[in-house]
Motif scaffolding. Structure first.
Motif, PDB file in Angstrom:
ATOM      1  N   UNK A  26      -5.042  -6.125   1.546  1.00  0.00           N
ATOM      2  CA  UNK A  26      -6.012  -5.238   0.911  1.00  0.00           C
ATOM      3  C   UNK A  26      -7.407  -5.860   0.940  1.00  0.00           C
ATOM      4  N   UNK A  27      -7.487  -7.161   0.673  1.00  0.00           N
ATOM      5  CA  UNK A  27      -8.769  -7.869   0.704  1.00  0.00           C
ATOM      6  C   UNK A  27      -9.350  -7.901   2.114  1.00  0.00           C
ATOM      7  N   UNK A  28      -8.501  -8.050   3.114  1.00  0.00           N
ATOM      8  CA  UNK A  28      -8.961  -8.044   4.510  1.00  0.00           C
ATOM      9  C   UNK A  28      -9.626  -6.714   4.836  1.00  0.00           C
ATOM     10  N   UNK A  29      -9.006  -5.631   4.414  1.00  0.00           N
ATOM     11  CA  UNK A  29      -9.604  -4.308   4.641  1.00  0.00           C
ATOM     12  C   UNK A  29     -10.960  -4.205   3.949  1.00  0.00           C
ATOM     13  N   UNK A  30     -11.005  -4.597   2.688  1.00  0.00           N
ATOM     14  CA  UNK A  30     -12.258  -4.501   1.941  1.00  0.00           C
ATOM     15  C   UNK A  30     -13.338  -5.400   2.534  1.00  0.00           C
ATOM     16  N   UNK A  31     -12.970  -6.611   2.925  1.00  0.00           N
ATOM     17  CA  UNK A  31     -13.931  -7.538   3.527  1.00  0.00           C
ATOM     18  C   UNK A  31     -14.489  -6.985   4.839  1.00  0.00           C
ATOM     19  N   UNK A  32     -13.711  -6.128   5.489  1.00  0.00           N
ATOM     20  CA  UNK A  32     -14.151  -5.526   6.747  1.00  0.00           C
ATOM     21  C   UNK A  32     -14.966  -4.258   6.513  1.00  0.00           C
ATOM     22  N   UNK A  33     -15.203  -3.909   5.237  1.00  0.00           N
ATOM     23  CA  UNK A  33     -16.030  -2.750   4.925  1.00  0.00           C
ATOM     24  C   UNK A  33     -15.269  -1.456   4.718  1.00  0.00           C
ATOM     25  N   UNK A  34     -13.951  -1.542   4.573  1.00  0.00           N
ATOM     26  CA  UNK A  34     -13.126  -0.356   4.336  1.00  0.00           C
ATOM     27  C   UNK A  34     -13.017  -0.134   2.830  1.00  0.00           C
ATOM     28  N   UNK A  35     -13.204   1.091   2.404  1.00  0.00           N
ATOM     29  CA  UNK A  35     -13.126   1.425   0.979  1.00  0.00           C
ATOM     30  C   UNK A  35     -11.671   1.691   0.586  1.00  0.00           C
ATOM     31  N   UNK A  36     -11.037   0.685   0.018  1.00  0.00           N
ATOM     32  CA  UNK A  36      -9.649   0.809  -0.424  1.00  0.00           C
ATOM     33  C   UNK A  36      -9.658   1.371  -1.836  1.00  0.00           C
ATOM     34  N   UNK A  37      -9.267   2.627  -1.966  1.00  0.00           N
ATOM     35  CA  UNK A  37      -9.286   3.275  -3.280  1.00  0.00           C
ATOM     36  C   UNK A  37      -7.962   3.133  -4.013  1.00  0.00           C
ATOM     37  N   UNK A  38      -6.869   3.145  -3.271  1.00  0.00           N
ATOM     38  CA  UNK A  38      -5.549   2.974  -3.883  1.00  0.00           C
ATOM     39  C   UNK A  38      -4.786   1.908  -3.103  1.00  0.00           C
ATOM     40  N   UNK A  39      -3.988   1.136  -3.835  1.00  0.00           N
ATOM     41  CA  UNK A  39      -3.193   0.058  -3.231  1.00  0.00           C
ATOM     42  C   UNK A  39      -1.740   0.234  -3.650  1.00  0.00           C
ATOM     43  N   UNK A  40      -0.853   0.096  -2.699  1.00  0.00           N
ATOM     44  CA  UNK A  40       0.578   0.149  -3.011  1.00  0.00           C
ATOM     45  C   UNK A  40       1.248  -1.090  -2.420  1.00  0.00           C
ATOM     46  N   UNK A  41       1.394  -2.132  -3.213  1.00  0.00           N
ATOM     47  CA  UNK A  41       2.091  -3.326  -2.725  1.00  0.00           C
ATOM     48  C   UNK A  41       3.611  -3.138  -2.810  1.00  0.00           C
ATOM     49  N   UNK A  42       4.298  -3.644  -1.816  1.00  0.00           N
ATOM     50  CA  UNK A  42       5.758  -3.652  -1.803  1.00  0.00           C
ATOM     51  C   UNK A  42       6.202  -5.093  -1.551  1.00  0.00           C
ATOM     52  N   UNK A  43       7.439  -5.421  -1.871  1.00  0.00           N
ATOM     53  CA  UNK A  43       7.929  -6.786  -1.626  1.00  0.00           C
ATOM     54  C   UNK A  43       7.961  -7.103  -0.123  1.00  0.00           C
ATOM     55  N   UNK A  44       7.933  -8.373   0.190  1.00  0.00           N
ATOM     56  CA  UNK A  44       8.025  -8.822   1.582  1.00  0.00           C
ATOM     57  C   UNK A  44       9.303  -8.282   2.226  1.00  0.00           C
ATOM     58  N   UNK A  45       9.202  -7.859   3.470  1.00  0.00           N
ATOM     59  CA  UNK A  45      10.336  -7.323   4.252  1.00  0.00           C
ATOM     60  C   UNK A  45      10.899  -6.033   3.644  1.00  0.00           C
ATOM     61  N   UNK A  46      10.069  -5.303   2.942  1.00  0.00           N
ATOM     62  CA  UNK A  46      10.519  -4.088   2.267  1.00  0.00           C
ATOM     63  C   UNK A  46      11.028  -3.059   3.273  1.00  0.00           C
ATOM     64  N   UNK A  47      12.164  -2.478   2.965  1.00  0.00           N
ATOM     65  CA  UNK A  47      12.706  -1.370   3.763  1.00  0.00           C
ATOM     66  C   UNK A  47      12.279  -0.075   3.067  1.00  0.00           C
ATOM     67  N   UNK A  48      11.408   0.642   3.711  1.00  0.00           N
ATOM     68  CA  UNK A  48      10.894   1.871   3.118  1.00  0.00           C
ATOM     69  C   UNK A  48      11.976   2.948   3.084  1.00  0.00           C
ATOM     70  N   UNK A  49      11.896   3.790   2.052  1.00  0.00           N
ATOM     71  CA  UNK A  49      12.838   4.889   1.885  1.00  0.00           C
ATOM     72  C   UNK A  49      12.090   6.215   1.996  1.00  0.00           C
ATOM     73  N   UNK A  50      12.825   7.239   2.264  1.00  0.00           N
ATOM     74  CA  UNK A  50      12.254   8.575   2.459  1.00  0.00           C
ATOM     75  C   UNK A  50      11.376   8.989   1.279  1.00  0.00           C
TER      76      UNK A  50
END
Length: 114
Positions: A26-50
């Motif tokens: 998220x910080x990398x995006x912001x440092x690059x000038x991207x406006x991050x309005x919402x953040x959704x962190x998930x655990x490392x190696x997260x398996x996304x669900x439908x």
């Protein structure tokens, strides 16, 4: 990737990541000038669900945001039918490691590999 960053700049972003340190992404995006309005962190190696994919898409649409994630997460989304919609709309930010002191880096790698 400069092109991906150019596509994201000037647009609000919902960033999501299932890596060891999502806040760093998220910080990398912001440092690059991207406006991050919402953040959704998930655990490392997260398996996304439908349901998570549906929720991310819904949140982005409700707030007029673009979805952005890591290449690692984009790979986890691909090839799964129940995640196909999220894979289509999420922009993956490719990151490349550039070593400024390549001689020192090479020496370190060779030393550690012995």
């Amino acid at each position: 990737d400069p092109q991906v960053l150019a596509d994201l700049k000037g647009r609000g972003v919902l960033a999501f990541a299932g890596i060891g340190d999502p806040e760093k992404f998220f910080a990398t995006l912001q440092d690059a000038g991207v406006e991050v309005r919402l953040r959704r962190p998930f655990p490392d190696h997260h398996r996304y669900h439908r349901i998570e994919a549906f929720d991310l898409i819904q949140q982005a649409e409700a707030h007029g945001l673009v979805l952005a994630t890591t290449e690692k997460d984009a790979v986890r989304l691909s090839g799964q039918d129940d995640l196909a919609a999220l894979a289509r709309v999420a922009k993956a930010l490719p990151v490349t490691l550039v070593v400024a002191e390549d001689d020192r880096w090479r020496d370190l790698v060779l030393e550690r590999s012995r």
